[in-house]
Enzyme design. Structure first.
Site, PDB file in Angstrom:
ATOM      1  N   LYS A  10       0.870  -1.178   0.000  1.00 44.84           N
ATOM      2  CA  LYS A  10       0.000   0.000   0.000  1.00 44.84           C
ATOM      3  C   LYS A  10       0.900   1.218   0.000  1.00 44.84           C
ATOM      4  O   LYS A  10       2.042   1.150   0.456  1.00 44.84           O
ATOM      5  CB  LYS A  10      -0.880   0.015   1.258  1.00 44.84           C
ATOM      6  CG  LYS A  10      -2.169   0.769   1.075  1.00 44.84           C
ATOM      7  CD  LYS A  10      -3.206  -0.097   0.402  1.00 44.84           C
ATOM      8  CE  LYS A  10      -4.426   0.666  -0.018  1.00 44.84           C
ATOM      9  NZ  LYS A  10      -5.502  -0.249  -0.428  1.00 44.84           N
ATOM     10  N   ASP A  61      -6.822   4.108  -4.698  1.00 42.01           N
ATOM     11  CA  ASP A  61      -7.515   3.877  -3.432  1.00 42.01           C
ATOM     12  C   ASP A  61      -8.221   5.213  -3.156  1.00 42.01           C
ATOM     13  O   ASP A  61      -8.434   5.993  -4.096  1.00 42.01           O
ATOM     14  CB  ASP A  61      -6.509   3.486  -2.327  1.00 42.01           C
ATOM     15  CG  ASP A  61      -7.192   2.965  -1.059  1.00 42.01           C
ATOM     16  OD1 ASP A  61      -7.588   1.796  -1.040  1.00 42.01           O
ATOM     17  OD2 ASP A  61      -7.355   3.735  -0.090  1.00 42.01           O
TER      18      ASP A  61
HETATM   19  O1  2IT Z   1      -7.940  -1.766  -1.175  1.00 43.74           O
HETATM   20  C1  2IT Z   1      -7.791  -2.246  -2.309  1.00 43.74           C
HETATM   21  O2  2IT Z   1      -7.868  -3.448  -2.534  1.00 43.74           O
HETATM   22  C2  2IT Z   1      -7.492  -1.316  -3.413  1.00 43.74           C
HETATM   23  N1  2IT Z   1      -7.429  -0.112  -3.174  1.00 43.74           N
HETATM   24  C3  2IT Z   1      -7.240  -1.824  -4.789  1.00 43.74           C
HETATM   25  C4  2IT Z   1      -5.817  -2.229  -4.950  1.00 43.74           C
HETATM   26  C5  2IT Z   1      -5.408  -2.657  -6.326  1.00 43.74           C
HETATM   27  O3  2IT Z   1      -4.200  -2.918  -6.483  1.00 43.74           O
HETATM   28  O4  2IT Z   1      -6.230  -2.720  -7.232  1.00 43.74           O
END
Ligand code: 2IT
Length: 447
Positions: free
Chosen positions: A124, A164
């Site tokens: 993240k 996100d």
């Molecule tokens: O919380 C999540 O799963 C996302 N923000 C998507 C992450 C992604 O790599 O598509």
């Protein structure tokens, strides 16, 4: 392993990292029993290794706003775990972003990605940059400055960010443009959530909300219920809430509330297609106000200042906004007003006390890492299409998303069925995700 002992040590090591400690505690409580049946996990100190990220990059982001003033923000990428695949997870731009928030999200992402059946590790990232009130040009300059640092940490077989909160198609565009310029090679698959003309997957924007509704359908079916005609309260009005409203409406449910930081819009007769489209306008305006919906559709939506979506009577609650957005008082109010199901779509949307209240009152409850995994799963499908240099049809992507959500539901049932026959979806999701990551770590040695 004793959850309490590990939590004590972790909170001493990471004081004040409330969200991170909350996410770890929830997982440890769920898996304690299973873990203790596997001495080989304990011997390899799997838990101690799994709760710490592999590494965290922190960097300064300096950019110039529309008034010509110099602005400085902090940027981060938390690469949490790559036991089952390259690091994968979104970027969050929000004024409250801290390392603790991104560590909680990266930790959750690791288990969620394991549930998708696709080979993706957990990560993240993001920044304390606040998109509220910013112009498109400011957003572009910030994204470019952010990528000047981030690009060294990522790559299509290394770490693949996506959106996100605060990062959607517009931001991914600016980030991707700068990445391609810096790398001087066209790596189509270094970000997901791309636009349709430059490597994006059809249905990726809708996927988190659609997947959440597919999961909800499976959960309801298992409980001999159906979604048709049910009243649904949704929080937020961003990308995830938008997809959830679209699919819920298509499946014959009635979305009776959406909300924002300013309050809630009650929509007695259910949200319409026109209103769902307007959510996109609201998001790209950067105003962050749900009242705009009531101003635009005064006959349909009634705005109540300072209230949450959970104050509106509903059958099903779908938190789609932010962590800890639904607390114990909200849970009590929902149940008092007749709510009997809550599927968490936001990451860790419910406080632990709210979850306990739901579970003690036999309210159907499923956690974010299972319910919202359709988003990252479709990112995985975007990576596959990029690697193949192909674009699949909407039908193909939707069928695969359906299949993945069904598989996640089955994993929850397999690992979460209790002696009395009820299903603990929190336990089910945590145990299924944990077993996959733990086994992969064990088989690859002490690294
Ligand atoms: O919380 C999540 O799963 C996302 N923000 C998507 C992450 C992604 O790599 O598509």
């Amino acid at each position: 392993m004793k959850t309490q002992d590990i939590m004590q040590r972790l909170s001493a090591k990471h004081p004040g990292e409330a969200e991170y400690l909350q996410a770890v505690q929830e997982v440890l409580e769920s898996i304690e029993e299973v873990y203790n049946r596997h001495p080989e996990f304990e011997e390899a100190k799997i838990i101690e290794r799994m709760v710490e990220p592999d590494r965290i990059f922190t960097f300064r982001v300096t950019w110039i706003d529309d008034r010509g003033q110099v602005q400085t923000n902090l940027g981060y990428r938390v690469q949490f775990n790559s036991a089952i695949g390259p690091y994968k997870g979104g970027l969050r731009f929000h004024r409250a972003v801290t390392p603790s928030m991104l560590k909680f999200l990266g930790f959750e992402q690791t288990f969620k990605n394991a549930l998708t059946t696709l080979p993706m590790g957990g990560a993240k990232g993001g920044s304390d940059f606040d998109p509220v009130g910013k112009s498109d040009n400011e957003i572009m300059r910030f994204c470019q400055a952010f990528m000047l640092e981030l690009w060294r940490c990522i790559g299509p077989d290394q770490d693949i960010p996506a959106g996100d909160v605060g990062v959607g198609g517009r931001e991914i565009g600016f980030l991707n443009g700068m990445y391609q310029k810096l790398s001087r090679e066209y790596h189509t698959g270094v970000l997901t959530g791309k636009g349709m003309t430059w490597g994006g997957s059809i249905l990726r924007p809708e996927a988190t909300g659609y997947g959440a509704l597919y999961f909800t359908q499976h959960l309801l079916h298992k409980a001999d219920k159906s979604i048709e005609g049910k009243r649904i309260a949704v929080s937020g009005f961003g990308n995830v809430a938008w997809g959830a409203c679209k699919k819920a409406t298509e499946l014959g449910a009635k979305v009776v509330a959406i909300s924002g930081p300013d309050g809630v819009c009650e929509i007695k007769d259910g949200i319409t297609a026109e209103m769902i489209d307007y959510m996109l306008v609201m998001r790209s305006s950067n105003r962050n106000r749900v009242q705009d919906m009531a101003d635009k559709f005064p006959a349909k939506a009634k705005f109540v200042e300072g209230k949450k979506a959970w104050s509106i009577p509903c059958d099903i609650a779908l938190p789609c906004a932010f962590q800890n957005e639904l607390d114990e008082d909200d849970a009590k109010q929902l149940v008092k007003n007749g709510c009997w199901c809550c599927c968490e779509v936001s990451n860790m949307g419910c406080r632990p006390e709210a979850i306990h209240f739901f579970q003690h009152n036999h309210i159907l409850f499923a956690p974010g890492k299972a319910v919202n995994a359709g988003g990252v799963a479709t990112s995985g499908l975007e990576m596959t299409q990029n690697a193949q240099h192909l674009n699949w049809t909407a039908k193909e992507v939707d069928e695969r998303l359906h299949h993945i959500m069904q598989s996640i539901h089955e994993q929850c049932v397999e690992h979460g069925t209790q002696p009395d026959g009820s299903i603990d979806y929190v336990k089910g999701a945590n145990i299924a995700g944990f077993m996959k990551v733990a086994t992969a770590m064990l088989e690859q040695g002490l690294i």
